[in-house]
Each structure stands twice: as structure tokens, then as C-alpha cells.
Design an enzyme around this catalytic site. Structure first.
Site, PDB file in Angstrom:
ATOM      1  N   VAL A 116      31.157  92.582  42.233  1.00  0.00           N
ATOM      2  CA  VAL A 116      31.198  92.885  40.799  1.00  0.00           C
ATOM      3  C   VAL A 116      30.970  91.619  39.985  1.00  0.00           C
ATOM      4  O   VAL A 116      31.677  90.634  40.157  1.00  0.00           O
ATOM      5  CB  VAL A 116      32.581  93.465  40.390  1.00  0.00           C
ATOM      6  CG1 VAL A 116      32.558  93.881  38.929  1.00  0.00           C
ATOM      7  CG2 VAL A 116      32.942  94.629  41.266  1.00  0.00           C
ATOM      8  N   LYS A 189      29.511  99.081  39.703  1.00  0.00           N
ATOM      9  CA  LYS A 189      30.449  97.985  39.419  1.00  0.00           C
ATOM     10  C   LYS A 189      31.587  98.466  38.521  1.00  0.00           C
ATOM     11  O   LYS A 189      32.753  98.083  38.715  1.00  0.00           O
ATOM     12  CB  LYS A 189      29.704  96.827  38.757  1.00  0.00           C
ATOM     13  CG  LYS A 189      28.701  96.169  39.710  1.00  0.00           C
ATOM     14  CD  LYS A 189      27.745  95.277  38.946  1.00  0.00           C
ATOM     15  CE  LYS A 189      26.749  94.613  39.871  1.00  0.00           C
ATOM     16  NZ  LYS A 189      25.630  93.984  39.141  1.00  0.00           N
TER      17      LYS A 189
END
Ligand SMILES: NC(=O)c1ccc[n+]([C@@H]2O[C@H](COP(=O)([O-])OP(=O)(O)OC[C@H]3O[C@@H](n4cnc5c(N)ncnc54)[C@H](OP(=O)(O)O)[C@@H]3O)[C@@H](O)[C@H]2O)c1
Length: 406
Positions: A116, A189
Site C-alpha cells: 500500500v 489498496k
């Protein structure tokens, strides 16, 4: 010092950079943790055998990407009691629950900082620093490709297709950019961030997702006219009836912390009553950047990162540094004062970038910005300037961090 055995799955952009970084940083990691990380096997489509690598490893780094066969490899590694570090958001946004609970059961670490927002340590911040905070909302620019395209459309006024072509030429977009521009990459994400922030399972299919393909240069012109920025924003927020996770283009007012995040950068804003708001930003992708986030997880898995070890190559603390300076002087408004000051600065090796002189009665204020020089040399010049007959008080000097902005 004993070796810490690492098996590497995938040797592409990130995998290759990780192997190099591991080689460069192994001694420093050993210093920090007491164990020297050592690569015991690499798997690609054409080399290595997964079972052999698993057998030899204490930790598996998964940098293949996609769901298959990464899912099978990660699950088998966790089942075998190995730590796993992965950068794979597609895998975690689909099978995260199964893998996190497997890791919990076996008492091993499943690290995913690199999955992420690239090198921004948002996972660690949510998991550790903000573990006790009641997170209300997360906003993120979590896809560098789309942010580059929108920044380019804003900068040059070009249309979406031209900006995409430019991103592809410069390596910020892949030949098939659909996961990025359609929003699926950002959605994966945001699913992971929402899971971290709110502690409930979020599958990528739960994320409402709209990309940037329909954005026109008219939309960008509208934003510019009204002092707004148009960004692809991921949102995860707590509402009265549950949580909402979504990705879509959004207008941001000029003062919003994400409004000025340009190019391929990523940034994440976390809001909570107890902390008000924090924003983290940094490069969203790139082999070496992502590899650095992977290595951070490997160090955490070895488990010695809590200590404050001395560096292998200790650096002295230096007393002098180089900087540009803003200088302010109160002087008598007489001919030749500026020349005297410039001469003394020149003798100290300081060249002047810009100068403004304003007269008030018989007095004048001399304000200037220098090019970078050593602080010690500036100090010598300032003492000499202060001693000049026509200088009324000690000059004031303030560092200028980036002279380009002056
Ligand atoms: N690139 C970035 O900037 C970035 C940023 C953040 C996160 N990530 C994530 O990092 C991961 C890796 O990305 P990347 O850009 O390094 O990918 P990449 O350059 O395409 O490399 C993938 C590697 O995996 C290997 N591989 C593919 N299928 C395989 C299979 N079936 N069995 C064994 N090996 C296989 C490939 O082998 P061959 O060498 O034989 O082709 C290659 O070495 C992905 O999850 C990605 O989302 C990447």
C-alpha cells in the site's frame, strides 16, 4: 552471528531491487538485529523450485504479484510456519482474511507494508502508532499513474489520451494501464487500508470504484478556474450505519493536504478525533523504493528492530553546514554601503542571489538572499559587516532551505 534465511519469489522490478538492497544492507541489519539476512533461493518462471526454497527458508518474500500462483505459495509458506513479506495488494485485497488468520494461528508475521502506497509507512502507522486511535476517515492518493496523468493534464492542459501516452513514455504507466486508470489498483489498496483502520474484512469487490478515463480537459480547466485540484481519491470512512470504501475522481479545495501532491507521488491522510489529522506522502512505486519497504518488514520479522544499535560506519557530528541565507541589515542610506557589504560577503565566498534596498528617511533596509555557503564563513562576514560604520545593528541571518523558492 547466525544467518537469517530468506527465500525470494519473483525477481522482476522489485525482486531484483530487493536482492541488491539486501546485499548492501545485510551487515547493517545484522548490527541491528543480531542476525545476518541471507538469500537462500530465488524463484522465477525459469529458475528455482518452490518446495526446496521453502524448506531452506525462515522467511519467504513474495514479489511475483497477481493471485495465482502467489496465493498458493503464500498460504503454503504460512502453513509451514514461515514468516511472509509481500507487496501484493491484489492477493491481500482478495484473500487477506484467510492469510492474516493463518499467520495469527501459526504465530508468524505476514508483512505487507509495500503493498500500500509504496514506501510510505502507512501500514505500520495504522497498525502500531495509531493502534489505539478511533480512525474516522482515510483519504488517499494511492495510485501514482493516475496522479501523474491528472498532474500532467493540469500542468499542460493536454487531454487524457496525451497525458496517458506521456506517462507510458516516461515509465509511469504500463503498456496495459487498465488496472491503474480504471481504479482497481487504488481499490485494492483502499480495501487493505480500510481493513487495517476499521478491523473488519473488506474485499476489493466491496470497494465502489470509478477511474479517471472519463475526465476531460474541461474538468481540469474548471478545477483550475475555481482554485481546486482534481485527484483520484480513495476514501475509507466510518459512517453511522457502517463503513464506506470507495475510489473516484474528486475536487479538492486548494488548502487540502492532498491538493498539492503532484506527479507519481502518493499521500495518505488519516483523520481521528484524538489526532485531528496526519498526512504522509512519498514515492508511490519504484523498484528500490518498494524494496526498501519490503526490507523494513524483513527486519521486523527478524525481530531486533527495537534496539538502537550503533551504525557500522559511525559518522562524526559536524559543526558547520552549507546553506543559502536571507540577510537583513539596517544601514545608513549612504552611497557605497551596498558595495561595502557585497565586498565583505564576497571576501567570505558568499555570492548574492538577489538584493532589495528600501530607504526610509536617512536609513535604509538592505535585504538579500545569498547562494549556499558554509555557516562559519558567513559568520566571519557578518562580524565584519556589523563593524562597518554605516551599519546600525547586527545583521540578521535566516537559513533558506530551498533557494529555488526565493
Ligand atoms: N513495480 C513497482 O513499482 C511496485 C510497487 C509496489 C508494489 N509492487 C508489487 O510488487 C510485486 C512485484 O512487482 P514487479 O513490478 O516486481 O513485477 P515484475 O517486474 O513483473 O516481476 C515479477 C516476477 O515474478 C516472476 N513470476 C511471474 N509469474 C511467476 C510464476 N508463475 N512463478 C514464478 N515466478 C513468477 C517473474 O518471473 P520471470 O522473471 O521469469 O518473468 C518475475 O521475476 C507485485 O505484487 C506488485 O504489485 C510493485
Amino acid at each position: 552471528m547466525s544467518a537469517f534465511r530468506v527465500g525470494l519469489l519473483g525477481h522482476g522490478t522489485v525482486g531484483g531491487a530487493f536482492e541488491q538492497l539486501l546485499g548492501e544492507r545485510a551487515s547493517a541489519v545484522a548490527q541491528l538485529t543480531g542476525r545476518t539476512p541471507e538469500l537462500v533461493g530465488v524463484l522465477t518462471r525459469s529458475r528455482g523450485d518452490f518446495d526446496e526454497i521453502l524448506e531452506r527458508s525462515e522467511l519467504i518474500v513474495e514479489l511475483i504479484g497477481g493471485v495465482d500462483p502467489a496465493h498458493d505459495y503464500v498460504r503454503r509458506a504460512l502453513e509451514a510456519g514461515r514468516h511472509v513479506v509481500t507487496a501484493n495488494k491484489q492477493l491481500l485485497s482478495r484473500h487477506g482474511e484467510e492469510l492474516w488468520s493463518l499467520a495469527r494461528e501459526r504465530g508468524v508475521l505476514l508483512g505487507f507494508e509495500a503493498a500500500v502506497a509504496g514506501v510510505i509507512p502507512v501500514v505500520r502507522v495504522l497498525r502500531e502508532s495509531l493502534a489505539g486511535a478511533h480512525v474516522e476517515r482515510i483519504h488517499g492518493i494511492v495510485n501514482g499513474t493516475t496522479n501523474f496523468i491528472l498532474t500532467e493534464m493540469t500542468r499542460s492542459g493536454c487531454d487524457y489520451a496525451d497525458a496517458l501516452a506521456q506517462a507510458q513514455r516516461l515509465g509511469f504507466a504500463e503498456a496495459d494501464p487498465s488496472d491503474d486508470v480504471g481504479g482497481a489498483d487504488a481499490a485494492a489498496k483502499m480495501a487493505i487500508l480500510a481493513r487495517l483502520a476499521f478491523g473488519v474484512p473488506v474485499h476489493i469487490d466491496d470497494v465502489r470504484c470509478e477511474g479517471i478515463t472519463a475526465i476531460t480537459s474541461d474538468d481540469i480547466a474548471y478545477a483550475r478556474e475555481f482554485g481546486l485540484s482534481l485527484k483520484l481519491i480513495g476514501t475509507a470512512e466510518r459512517l453511522a450505519e457502517g463503513i464506506s470504501v470507495r475510489v473516484h475522481p474528486a475536487f479538492l479545495y486548494g488548502g487540502h493536504p492532498l491538493a498539492s501532491v503532484g506527479g507519481a507521488f502518493n499521500a495518505v491522510t488519516v483523520e481521528s478525533e484524538s489526532i485531528t489529522e496526519i498526512t504522509m506522502s512519498g514515492p508511490g512505486a519504484g523498484g528500490s523504493q518498494t524494496a526498501s519497504a519490503v526490507l523494513g518488514d524483513v527486519v521486523a520479522a527478524i525481530g531486533g528492530a527495537q534496539t538502537l544499535a550503533a551504525a557500522l560506519d559511525p559518522l562524526p557530528v559536524v559543526e558547520d553546514e552549507v546553506s543559502a541565507y536571507y540577510l537583513h541589515m539596517e544601514v545608513d542610506d549612504r552611497p557605497g554601503v551596498l558595495a561595502q557589504v557585497a565586498q565583505l560577503l564576497g571576501d567570505a565566498g558568499a555570492s548574492i542571489k538577489s538584493v532589495v534596498q528600501q530607504g526610509v528617511g536617512g536609513r535604509a533596509q538592505l535585504t538579500m538572499v545569498t547562494h549556499p555557503l558554509e555557516r562559519s564563513r558567513l559568520a566571519v562576514a557578518l562580524l565584519a559587516i556589523e563593524a562597518l560604520e554605516n551599519v546600525r545593528a547586527a545583521p540578521r541571518a535566516i537559513s533558506v532551505i530551498n533557494e529555488e523558492f526565493v
